[in-house]
Design an enzyme around this catalytic site. Structure first.
Site, mmCIF file in Angstrom:
data_model
loop_
_atom_site.group_PDB
_atom_site.id
_atom_site.type_symbol
_atom_site.label_atom_id
_atom_site.label_comp_id
_atom_site.label_asym_id
_atom_site.label_seq_id
_atom_site.Cartn_x
_atom_site.Cartn_y
_atom_site.Cartn_z
ATOM 1 N N LYS A 197 0.879 -1.177 0.000
ATOM 2 C CA LYS A 197 0.000 0.000 0.000
ATOM 3 C C LYS A 197 0.913 1.223 0.000
ATOM 4 O O LYS A 197 1.463 1.611 1.013
ATOM 5 C CB LYS A 197 -0.883 -0.002 1.248
ATOM 6 C CG LYS A 197 -2.204 0.617 1.016
ATOM 7 C CD LYS A 197 -2.485 2.021 1.324
ATOM 8 C CE LYS A 197 -1.836 3.019 2.098
ATOM 9 N NZ LYS A 197 -1.700 4.297 1.385
ATOM 10 N N GLU A 272 8.487 1.194 11.635
ATOM 11 C CA GLU A 272 9.581 2.171 11.526
ATOM 12 C C GLU A 272 8.920 3.535 11.555
ATOM 13 O O GLU A 272 8.235 3.907 10.609
ATOM 14 C CB GLU A 272 10.345 1.987 10.207
ATOM 15 C CG GLU A 272 10.950 0.616 10.001
ATOM 16 C CD GLU A 272 12.095 0.324 10.948
ATOM 17 O OE1 GLU A 272 12.592 1.256 11.626
ATOM 18 O OE2 GLU A 272 12.484 -0.857 11.032
ATOM 19 N N CYS A 306 13.311 10.324 8.061
ATOM 20 C CA CYS A 306 13.010 9.949 9.453
ATOM 21 C C CYS A 306 14.215 10.160 10.359
ATOM 22 O O CYS A 306 14.063 10.489 11.523
ATOM 23 C CB CYS A 306 12.539 8.515 9.509
ATOM 24 S SG CYS A 306 13.629 7.405 8.632
ATOM 25 N N GLU A 403 8.715 16.080 15.825
ATOM 26 C CA GLU A 403 9.227 15.867 14.474
ATOM 27 C C GLU A 403 8.539 16.825 13.505
ATOM 28 O O GLU A 403 7.316 16.860 13.422
ATOM 29 C CB GLU A 403 8.961 14.429 14.046
ATOM 30 C CG GLU A 403 9.568 14.101 12.709
ATOM 31 C CD GLU A 403 9.322 12.661 12.306
ATOM 32 O OE1 GLU A 403 8.175 12.203 12.410
ATOM 33 O OE2 GLU A 403 10.282 12.000 11.877
HETATM 34 P P1 NAD Z 1 1.712 8.337 7.653
HETATM 35 O O1 NAD Z 1 1.788 7.580 8.918
HETATM 36 O O2 NAD Z 1 0.685 9.372 7.509
HETATM 37 O O3 NAD Z 1 1.501 7.346 6.405
HETATM 38 C C1 NAD Z 1 2.334 6.246 6.161
HETATM 39 C C2 NAD Z 1 1.546 5.213 5.403
HETATM 40 O O4 NAD Z 1 0.506 4.753 6.234
HETATM 41 C C3 NAD Z 1 0.882 5.742 4.131
HETATM 42 O O5 NAD Z 1 0.908 4.733 3.139
HETATM 43 C C4 NAD Z 1 -0.527 5.995 4.593
HETATM 44 O O6 NAD Z 1 -1.462 5.960 3.550
HETATM 45 C C5 NAD Z 1 -0.729 4.839 5.553
HETATM 46 N N1 NAD Z 1 -1.801 5.043 6.534
HETATM 47 C C6 NAD Z 1 -2.333 6.227 6.949
HETATM 48 N N2 NAD Z 1 -3.343 5.988 7.816
HETATM 49 C C7 NAD Z 1 -3.436 4.654 7.971
HETATM 50 C C8 NAD Z 1 -4.266 3.803 8.739
HETATM 51 N N3 NAD Z 1 -5.224 4.276 9.537
HETATM 52 N N4 NAD Z 1 -4.080 2.468 8.669
HETATM 53 C C9 NAD Z 1 -3.102 1.964 7.894
HETATM 54 N N5 NAD Z 1 -2.305 2.710 7.119
HETATM 55 C C10 NAD Z 1 -2.452 4.049 7.159
HETATM 56 O O7 NAD Z 1 3.182 8.875 7.459
HETATM 57 P P2 NAD Z 1 3.732 9.731 6.256
HETATM 58 O O8 NAD Z 1 3.228 11.099 6.487
HETATM 59 O O9 NAD Z 1 3.479 9.059 4.970
HETATM 60 O O10 NAD Z 1 5.315 9.633 6.513
HETATM 61 C C11 NAD Z 1 5.956 10.465 7.398
HETATM 62 C C12 NAD Z 1 6.260 9.750 8.703
HETATM 63 O O11 NAD Z 1 6.950 8.538 8.454
HETATM 64 C C13 NAD Z 1 7.176 10.551 9.575
HETATM 65 O O12 NAD Z 1 6.713 10.524 10.921
HETATM 66 C C14 NAD Z 1 8.517 9.848 9.471
HETATM 67 O O13 NAD Z 1 9.381 10.007 10.521
HETATM 68 C C15 NAD Z 1 8.111 8.438 9.268
HETATM 69 N N6 NAD Z 1 9.172 7.713 8.552
HETATM 70 C C16 NAD Z 1 9.937 6.818 9.254
HETATM 71 C C17 NAD Z 1 10.960 6.114 8.624
HETATM 72 C C18 NAD Z 1 11.808 5.110 9.376
HETATM 73 O O14 NAD Z 1 12.539 4.345 8.769
HETATM 74 N N7 NAD Z 1 11.735 5.050 10.703
HETATM 75 C C19 NAD Z 1 11.194 6.329 7.279
HETATM 76 C C20 NAD Z 1 10.405 7.252 6.584
HETATM 77 C C21 NAD Z 1 9.378 7.928 7.238
#
Ligand code: NAD
Length: 500
Positions: A197, A272, A306, A403
C-alpha cells in the site's frame, strides 16, 4: 469524483509529459495478480506534482473489496512461491534487479516527478539503494535455514524457518521506492507474498515496479499493489484476517493504530516510525566536516527523512560559529525545479506538509527561537520552503521535541558530555544520532550512552541494507535490513524426531 476516462490502452506511460486537463491524465489502476484492475467504486484521486501543483495522473482508490481480492490472490500464490526452490526465487529476484537497472531512468524520473525529489539525488541515492536491496536479498533467498539443536540424546531436534505468510507493506511518501523495497525484497526472498500500500500521494513508482516484477518472472499474485487512502486501504489490510504480518513505515500516530488493529489475529508487526535525531558537535571536532554533514543531515530530501539530524547540538564554545556556518550553508542551497541539475533541494511533498512545516516555523518564532536562515515559503507555486536554521533554541521548545519533517534545523547549545547526552536522549524518539569529536574515547563513550538505533561517528546519515535499521519508543518496533529482516518474515518451527 471520477470523470469519464479514456481507455487505459490509449494513455501515455506514467513518465510521459504532463497532460493538459484531468480527463486526459494517465490513469493508474490497481495491480492484483497479473491484472491492472479498475476500482470497483470507480473512484480515482488526482496525483499532483509538488513542484508545480499540476495534476500528473489519476490513481485508483481501492477499498475493502479490493483489499479482500488482493489478500485472496496473495494467499493463493503463497503455496507455489514459498515452495519454489529457494535458488530459483533468488534467480527471479536477480532478474527483477536487472529490470530495475534497465529501467533506471524511467524510475528516477517517475519518483522525482511524484515526490518532488531532485532528479540527481534520486539517481545518485534512491535507485542504487533500491537495486542493491533487491540483489542483497536475492542472495539471501537460498541461505535462510534453521539449526540442529541437540536438546536430548533420544531425539533429533532441529528448527526450520518458514515464511510468515501474506505480508502487508505500508509505505510512506518520503522514499517511496527505497522504503518500499526494504520491505518487498526481504519478504519475497523469505517466500512470503506481499500486498503493497503506497502512500496516497506517491503511488506511481510502486505500480511500475509491480509491473517489472511480473516481467521478471514473479508469479502473478506474489506482489500486488493496492493504491488508495491509508484510512481505507491501510486500515482494511491491518484488520484483514488473511494478512499474517504488517510492515509499516510512517508516523507514530498511525503506527500506534496499526499495532492495535493488528491484534485481532495477532499479526506480526514491524514499525519504523519518526525521529528527532540529535547531531552532537564537540568543540574538538573537525568543524568543516561537521558543518557540511550537519547541513546535509537536515536538508537532504528537504528534511523529509526519518533520521534527519533535526537537532544540531553544538558545544557552547563553538555555538555561535556553528550557527553562522550552518546559516551560510542553508542560504547556499539551491531550492527549485527538481529536474534541474542545479537544484539541491526540491519542494515538500504536499500542500499539507507545507502547512505543517510553515506552522512549525511560526511556532519556533513564537517560542522565542531566532530564524537565522530561511523561515519562510519560497515562491507561490509549488510547495517550496527555504532551508531554515533556528538559533537560541531551548531543549524544551516544541521545535526541539516534535518531528517537523521539513528543512528546519534547531541548533541547541550544550556545556559538556553529560549535558549533551541528557539533551540528546530527552525526546520520545530514538532512531538515530551523530557524534563529532576528535577524542576517540569520548565518541565511544557517548555512542554507548545515546538512545538510538543507529549512531554515526564523525559522519551522518548513511544507511546500508546490510545493517540493522530502526528504533524504539516513538521511533518504532523491530528492525529492518540485514538478517533482522529475515527474522521478520519467517517463523521458526521446531521439529522433534524421536530416536527411540
Ligand atoms: P503516515 O503515517 O501518515 O503514512 C504512512 C503510510 O501509512 C501511508 O501509506 C498511509 O497511507 C498509511 N496510513 C495512513 N493511515 C493509515 C491507517 N489508519 N491504517 C493503515 N495505514 C495508514 O506517514 P507519512 O506522512 O506518509 O510519513 C511520514 C512519517 O513517516 C514521519 O513521521 C517519518 O518520521 C516516518 N518515517 C519513518 C521512517 C523510518 O525508517 N523510521 C522512514 C520514513 C518515514
Amino acid at each position: 469524483m471520477p470523470s469519464p476516462l479514456p481507455p487505459t490502452s490509449s494513455l501515455p506511460s506514467p513518465n510521459s509529459p504532463i497532460w493538459p486537463n484531468s480527463s486526459s491524465l494517465p490513469r493508474h489502476d490497481l495491480l492484483i495478480g497479473a491484472e491492472r484492475i479498475a476500482p470497483m467504486s470507480g473512484t480515482y484521486s488526482t496525483d499532483i506534482d509538488p513542484a508545480t501543483e499540476t495534476p500528473i495522473a489519476l490513481v485508483a482508490q481501492g477499498g475493502a473489496a479490493e483489499v479482500d481480492l488482493a489478500v485472496q490472490t496473495a494467499r493463493r500464490a503463497l503455496k507455489g512461491w514459498s515452495r519454489m526452490r529457494a535458488a530459483e526465487r533468488g534467480r527471479i529476484l536477480q532478474r527483477f534487479a536487472d529490470l530495475l537497472e534497465a529501467h533506471r531512468d524511467e524510475l528516477v524520473a517517475l519518483e522525482s516527478l511524484d515526490a518532488g525529489k531532485p532528479l540527481a539525488a534520486v539517481r545518485r541515492q534512491d535507485l542504487p539503494a533500491v537495486i542493491d536491496t533487491v540483489r542483497y536479498y536475492a542472495g539471501w533467498a537460498d541461505k535462510i535455514h534453521g539449526d540442529v539443536i541437540p536438546a536430548r540424546p533420544d531425539a533429533l531436534t532441529y528448527t526450520v524457518r518458514e515464511p510468515v505468510g501474506v505480508v502487508a507493506a505500508i509505505v510512506p511518501w518520503n522514499f517511496p521506492l527505497m522504503i518500499g523495497m526494504w520491505k518487498i525484497a526481504p519478504a519475497l526472498a523469505c517466500g512470503c507474498t506481499v500486498i503493497v500500500k503506497p502512500a496516497e500521494i506517491t503511488p506511481l513508482s510502486a505500480l511500475r515496479v509491480g509491473e517489472l516484477a511480473l516481467e521478471a518472472g514473479l508469479p502473478p499474485g506474489v506482489l500486488n499493489i493496492v493504491t488508495g487512502k491509508g484510512s481505507v486501504v491501510g486500515d482494511a489490510l491491518v484488520g484483514h484476517p488473511g494478512i499474517d504480518k504488517v510492515t509499516f513505515t510512517g508516523s507514530p500516530g498511525v503506527g500506534r493504530g496499526i499495532m492495535q488493529g493488528a491484534a485481532g489475529n495477532f499479526k506480526r508487526v514491524t514499525l519504523e516510525l519518526g525521529g528527532k535525531s540529535a547531531n552532537l558537535i564537540f568543540a574538538d571536532a573537525d568543524l568543516d566536516a561537521a558543518v557540511r554533514a550537519a547541513a546535509s543531515g537536515i536538508f537532504f530530501n528537504a528534511g523529509q527523512v526519518c533520521s534527519a539530524g533535526s537537532r544540531i547540538l553544538a558545544q557552547r564554545a563553538i555555538y555561535d560559529e556553528m550557527v553562522e556556518r550552518l546559516a551560510a550553508r542553508a542560504n547556499a542551497i539551491r531550492v527549485g525545479d527538481p529536474a534541474s541539475p542545479e537544484t539541491t533541494m526540491g519542494p515538500l511533498v504536499s500542500k499539507a506538509q507545507l502547512k505543517t512545516v510553515l506552522d512549525y516555523i511560526e511556532i519556533g518564532k513564537q517560542e522565542g527561537a531566532s530564524a537565522v536562515a530561511g523561515g519562510m515559503r519560497v515562491g507561490e507555486r509549488g510547495y517550496f520552503v527555504a532551508p531554515t536554521v533556528f538559533a537560541n533554541v531551548a531543549h524544551e521548545m516544541r521545535i526541539s521535541q516534535e518531528e517537523i519533517f521539513g528543512p528546519v534545523a534547531a541548533v541547541i547549545p550544550f556545556d559538556d558530555e553529560a549535558d549533551a547526552i541528557r539533551i540528546a536522549n530527552g525526546t520520545a524518539f530514538s532512531l538515530a544520532a551523530g557524534v563529532w569529536s576528535a577524542d576517540i574515547g569520548r565518541v565511544h563513550r557517548v555512542a554507548g550512552e545515546l538512545k538510538a538505533g543507529t549512531v554515526w561517528i564523525n559522519t551522518y546519515g548513511y544507511t546500508d541494507v546490510r545493517l540493522p535499521w530502526g528504533g524504539a519508543g516513538d521511533s518504532g518496533l523491530g528492525r529492518e535490513h540485514g538478517d533482522a529482516a529475515l527474522q521478520n518474515f519467517t517463523e521458526p518451527k521446531t521439529v522433534w524426531l524421536s530416536l527411540r
